[in-house]
Design a protein around this motif. Structure first.
Motif, PDB file in Angstrom:
ATOM      1  N   LEU A 140       0.858  -1.172   0.000  1.00 33.57           N
ATOM      2  CA  LEU A 140       0.000   0.000   0.000  1.00 33.57           C
ATOM      3  C   LEU A 140       0.898   1.226   0.000  1.00 33.57           C
ATOM      4  O   LEU A 140       1.987   1.202   0.589  1.00 33.57           O
ATOM      5  CB  LEU A 140      -0.866   0.044   1.264  1.00 33.57           C
ATOM      6  N   ALA A 141       0.446   2.296  -0.646  1.00 37.64           N
ATOM      7  CA  ALA A 141       1.199   3.547  -0.662  1.00 37.64           C
ATOM      8  C   ALA A 141       0.256   4.687  -0.322  1.00 37.64           C
ATOM      9  O   ALA A 141      -0.897   4.704  -0.746  1.00 37.64           O
ATOM     10  CB  ALA A 141       1.843   3.774  -2.026  1.00 37.64           C
ATOM     11  N   LEU A 142       0.755   5.633   0.451  1.00 35.47           N
ATOM     12  CA  LEU A 142       0.011   6.833   0.814  1.00 35.47           C
ATOM     13  C   LEU A 142       0.646   8.013   0.101  1.00 35.47           C
ATOM     14  O   LEU A 142       1.867   8.182   0.119  1.00 35.47           O
ATOM     15  CB  LEU A 142       0.052   7.067   2.320  1.00 35.47           C
ATOM     16  N   TRP A 143      -0.196   8.830  -0.523  1.00 37.44           N
ATOM     17  CA  TRP A 143       0.256  10.003  -1.267  1.00 37.44           C
ATOM     18  C   TRP A 143      -0.313  11.261  -0.630  1.00 37.44           C
ATOM     19  O   TRP A 143      -1.470  11.278  -0.207  1.00 37.44           O
ATOM     20  CB  TRP A 143      -0.234   9.936  -2.718  1.00 37.44           C
TER      21      TRP A 143
ATOM     22  N   GLU B 164       4.322   7.463   2.506  1.00 39.79           N
ATOM     23  CA  GLU B 164       4.416   6.229   3.295  1.00 39.79           C
ATOM     24  C   GLU B 164       4.165   5.053   2.371  1.00 39.79           C
ATOM     25  O   GLU B 164       3.338   5.129   1.464  1.00 39.79           O
ATOM     26  CB  GLU B 164       3.374   6.179   4.418  1.00 39.79           C
ATOM     27  N   VAL B 165       4.866   3.939   2.621  1.00 33.20           N
ATOM     28  CA  VAL B 165       4.653   2.695   1.872  1.00 33.20           C
ATOM     29  C   VAL B 165       4.722   1.549   2.870  1.00 33.20           C
ATOM     30  O   VAL B 165       5.593   1.528   3.752  1.00 33.20           O
ATOM     31  CB  VAL B 165       5.723   2.506   0.773  1.00 33.20           C
ATOM     32  N   SER B 166       3.802   0.611   2.746  1.00 30.97           N
ATOM     33  CA  SER B 166       3.837  -0.544   3.643  1.00 30.97           C
ATOM     34  C   SER B 166       5.081  -1.377   3.359  1.00 30.97           C
ATOM     35  O   SER B 166       5.592  -1.398   2.245  1.00 30.97           O
ATOM     36  CB  SER B 166       2.573  -1.397   3.476  1.00 30.97           C
ATOM     37  N   THR B 167       5.554  -2.065   4.386  1.00 31.64           N
ATOM     38  CA  THR B 167       6.736  -2.907   4.213  1.00 31.64           C
ATOM     39  C   THR B 167       6.341  -4.171   3.448  1.00 31.64           C
ATOM     40  O   THR B 167       5.226  -4.673   3.596  1.00 31.64           O
ATOM     41  CB  THR B 167       7.336  -3.297   5.577  1.00 31.64           C
ATOM     42  N   ILE B 168       7.248  -4.669   2.641  1.00 33.93           N
ATOM     43  CA  ILE B 168       6.985  -5.878   1.850  1.00 33.93           C
ATOM     44  C   ILE B 168       6.597  -7.048   2.753  1.00 33.93           C
ATOM     45  O   ILE B 168       5.642  -7.769   2.476  1.00 33.93           O
ATOM     46  CB  ILE B 168       8.224  -6.251   0.987  1.00 33.93           C
ATOM     47  N   GLU B 169       7.318  -7.243   3.843  1.00 31.69           N
ATOM     48  CA  GLU B 169       7.065  -8.409   4.697  1.00 31.69           C
ATOM     49  C   GLU B 169       5.713  -8.362   5.401  1.00 31.69           C
ATOM     50  O   GLU B 169       5.190  -9.403   5.808  1.00 31.69           O
ATOM     51  CB  GLU B 169       8.193  -8.624   5.713  1.00 31.69           C
ATOM     52  N   ASN B 170       5.105  -7.182   5.564  1.00 30.04           N
ATOM     53  CA  ASN B 170       3.802  -7.065   6.218  1.00 30.04           C
ATOM     54  C   ASN B 170       2.689  -6.666   5.253  1.00 30.04           C
ATOM     55  O   ASN B 170       1.640  -6.203   5.674  1.00 30.04           O
ATOM     56  CB  ASN B 170       3.877  -6.050   7.368  1.00 30.04           C
ATOM     57  N   SER B 171       2.919  -6.848   3.969  1.00 34.05           N
ATOM     58  CA  SER B 171       1.944  -6.476   2.945  1.00 34.05           C
ATOM     59  C   SER B 171       1.276  -7.718   2.364  1.00 34.05           C
ATOM     60  O   SER B 171       1.570  -8.842   2.770  1.00 34.05           O
ATOM     61  CB  SER B 171       2.638  -5.691   1.824  1.00 34.05           C
ATOM     62  N   HIS B 172       0.407  -7.494   1.419  1.00 32.98           N
ATOM     63  CA  HIS B 172      -0.231  -8.607   0.709  1.00 32.98           C
ATOM     64  C   HIS B 172       0.816  -9.369  -0.105  1.00 32.98           C
ATOM     65  O   HIS B 172       1.858  -8.816  -0.479  1.00 32.98           O
ATOM     66  CB  HIS B 172      -1.316  -8.074  -0.233  1.00 32.98           C
TER      67      HIS B 172
ATOM     68  N   TRP C 203      -6.622  -4.169   7.519  1.00 37.97           N
ATOM     69  CA  TRP C 203      -6.979  -2.844   8.020  1.00 37.97           C
ATOM     70  C   TRP C 203      -5.696  -2.096   8.354  1.00 37.97           C
ATOM     71  O   TRP C 203      -4.781  -2.661   8.948  1.00 37.97           O
ATOM     72  CB  TRP C 203      -7.830  -2.960   9.281  1.00 37.97           C
ATOM     73  N   TRP C 204      -5.658  -0.811   8.004  1.00 36.81           N
ATOM     74  CA  TRP C 204      -4.440  -0.010   8.143  1.00 36.81           C
ATOM     75  C   TRP C 204      -4.747   1.339   8.794  1.00 36.81           C
ATOM     76  O   TRP C 204      -5.819   1.891   8.604  1.00 36.81           O
ATOM     77  CB  TRP C 204      -3.828   0.281   6.778  1.00 36.81           C
ATOM     78  N   ASP C 205      -3.775   1.870   9.474  1.00 38.35           N
ATOM     79  CA  ASP C 205      -3.739   3.279   9.856  1.00 38.35           C
ATOM     80  C   ASP C 205      -2.621   3.863   9.004  1.00 38.35           C
ATOM     81  O   ASP C 205      -1.459   3.461   9.144  1.00 38.35           O
ATOM     82  CB  ASP C 205      -3.431   3.442  11.346  1.00 38.35           C
TER      83      ASP C 205
ATOM     84  N   LYS D   4       0.987   4.903  10.020  1.00 25.75           N
ATOM     85  CA  LYS D   4       2.039   3.907  10.291  1.00 25.75           C
ATOM     86  C   LYS D   4       1.769   2.657   9.470  1.00 25.75           C
ATOM     87  O   LYS D   4       1.150   1.698   9.930  1.00 25.75           O
ATOM     88  CB  LYS D   4       2.140   3.602  11.780  1.00 25.75           C
ATOM     89  N   LEU D   5       2.221   2.672   8.235  1.00 26.25           N
ATOM     90  CA  LEU D   5       1.990   1.569   7.312  1.00 26.25           C
ATOM     91  C   LEU D   5       3.000   0.434   7.467  1.00 26.25           C
ATOM     92  O   LEU D   5       3.052  -0.454   6.630  1.00 26.25           O
ATOM     93  CB  LEU D   5       2.009   2.079   5.865  1.00 26.25           C
ATOM     94  N   ASN D   6       3.783   0.451   8.535  1.00 28.60           N
ATOM     95  CA  ASN D   6       4.772  -0.617   8.701  1.00 28.60           C
ATOM     96  C   ASN D   6       4.112  -1.976   8.929  1.00 28.60           C
ATOM     97  O   ASN D   6       4.690  -3.006   8.624  1.00 28.60           O
ATOM     98  CB  ASN D   6       5.761  -0.293   9.831  1.00 28.60           C
ATOM     99  N   GLU D   7       2.880  -1.999   9.473  1.00 28.02           N
ATOM    100  CA  GLU D   7       2.143  -3.246   9.602  1.00 28.02           C
ATOM    101  C   GLU D   7       0.654  -2.949   9.721  1.00 28.02           C
ATOM    102  O   GLU D   7       0.262  -1.897  10.229  1.00 28.02           O
ATOM    103  CB  GLU D   7       2.633  -4.076  10.781  1.00 28.02           C
TER     104      GLU D   7
END
Length: 192
Positions: free
Chosen positions: A91-94, A104-112, A141-143, A146-149
């Motif tokens: 996921l990416a936030l713009w 912000e971009v979610s981490t690969i290990e905690n993403s789909h 579900w995300w906040d 903090k897209l780290n997880e």
């Protein structure tokens, strides 16, 4: 009167998602991607665009993700924020005030583990909550602060396994949320 928004890239890509800006709909965010798995090999065109209806000849803003966007969604309460789902599962936030790269971009290990076909903002006090769907069999579900997880993960295992098993899960390709109800609906992607 028709407006035509032409993809500025020379590679033939699909417009995979559209989202109108909330402040009167004069801007249109468009996600572009090459969906053919074999056709995507060697092609590195990842840009998507925000178009202004007053100037359809050139993009208002180029979104430059590290992986193609399959969906992009304006925040209904803040016309400067967009959340997007990427081909690589992130996921990416713009924030359009901060330019073309995600804030912000979610981490690969905690993403789909598969492409993210749908993202959707949730109505919340902070206006920072969203969720995402993928064909990997999970809703997350995300906040976005903090897209780290993800905050929570729902595995779409319809068998009565406890705990749910990801290898039995069905993939989701779109989401819908009704703010006045506590229920949301899933549309499943089936493969036989």
């Amino acid at each position: 009167h028709f407006l035509i928004f032409r993809d500025p890239e020379s590679a033939q890509r699909t417009a995979t998602y559209l989202s109108w800006s909330p402040e009167g709909g004069n801007k249109l965010a468009v996600a572009y991607a090459i969906l053919e798995f074999q056709g995507a090999l060697g092609v590195t065109v990842n840009n998507s665009y925000i178009w202004d209806l007053d100037n359809p000849n050139q993009p208002f803003l180029t979104l430059k993700p590290s992986s193609s966007l399959l969906c992009v969604e304006y925040c209904p309460k803040d016309q400067n924020l967009l959340v997007s789902g990427c081909y690589n599962g992130q996921l990416a936030l713009w924030d359009v005030r901060k330019g073309s790269t995600p804030v912000e971009v979610s981490t690969i290990e905690n993403s789909h583990r598969d492409p993210v076909y749908s993202t959707l903002w949730l109505h919340s006090k902070t206006n920072t909550d969203c969720f995402s769907a993928s064909t990997d069999g999970r809703i997350m579900w995300w906040d976005v602060r903090k897209l780290n997880e993800p905050i929570e993960v729902l595995v779409l295992d319809l068998s009565k396994n406890q705990p749910p098993k990801l290898d039995k899960a069905l993939g989701a390709c779109c989401l819908e949320y009704e703010a006045t109800m506590v229920v949301f609906s899933f549309h499943y992607f089936f493969s036989f």
